[in-house]
Design a protein around this motif. Structure first.
Motif: not given
Length: 129
Positions: A19-26, A30-42, A50-56
Motif C-alpha cells: 500500500s502506498l498512501g499520502w496526504k495532500g494533492h498531487c 501509476l507507471r507499474s506495480f507488482s507484489k514487490n513494488y509500486i511505481d508512480i510518476m508525480i 516531475s519526479w518518480r517515486f517507487t515503494g519497494f
C-alpha cells in the motif's frame, strides 16, 4: 494515519500486499506495480518539477535477493527523471548495521551495495515512529 490518496496491491496467497498512501494533492500516474513494488510518476510538484517515486519490498529469501536487485536495476532503466525509492529492502549495507544474531554474509551486502550504485541511489536512514 489517514491518507486522502492511496494505491493498493492485493496480497498473493498468504503474503501481504503493498500500500502506498499520502496526504495532500498531487497529479500522478501509476507507471507499474507488482507484489514487490509500486511505481508512480508525480506529474508536477509545487515547483513544476516531475519526479518518480517507487515503494519497494525486497525478497525475504536469500536465494531471491538477486531477483530483487535486478528488478531495482530494471526499474531504474525505465526513466531519466529524478527518482526516489523507499521501502523495505530486507538487506543491510554494512555489518555494523546489524545487532545480534548471525553474522551477515558479506557477498549479500556487496550485492545490495552494487545494486544501489548501479541505480545511482543513496542510503538515507529515516527514523519512523
Amino acid at each position: 494515519m489517514c491518507y486522502n490518496n492511496d494505491i493498493n496491491v492485493s496480497s498473493i496467497s498468504r503474503s501481504g500486499g503493498l500500500s502506498l498512501g499520502w496526504k495532500g494533492h498531487c497529479t500522478f500516474s501509476l507507471r507499474s506495480f507488482s507484489k514487490n513494488y509500486i511505481d508512480i510518476m508525480i506529474d508536477a510538484d509545487s515547483h513544476g518539477n516531475s519526479w518518480r517515486f517507487t515503494g519497494f519490498y525486497g525478497a525475504l529469501e536469500v536465494g531471491n535477493k538477486r531477483d530483487s536487485w535486478n528488478l531495482l536495476r530494471s526499474l531504474h532503466n525505465t526513466s531519466i527523471v529524478p527518482w526516489c525509492v523507499a521501502g523495505e529492502f530486507i538487506e543491510i549495507l554494512l555489518s555494523s548495521e546489524k545487532q545480534g544474531g548471525l553474522v551477515r554474509n558479506s557477498t549479500q551486502m556487496q550485492n545490495f551495495r552494487d545494486a544501489l550504485l548501479d541505480c545511482h541511489l543513496e542510503d538515507w536512514k529515516i527514523g519512523i515512529g
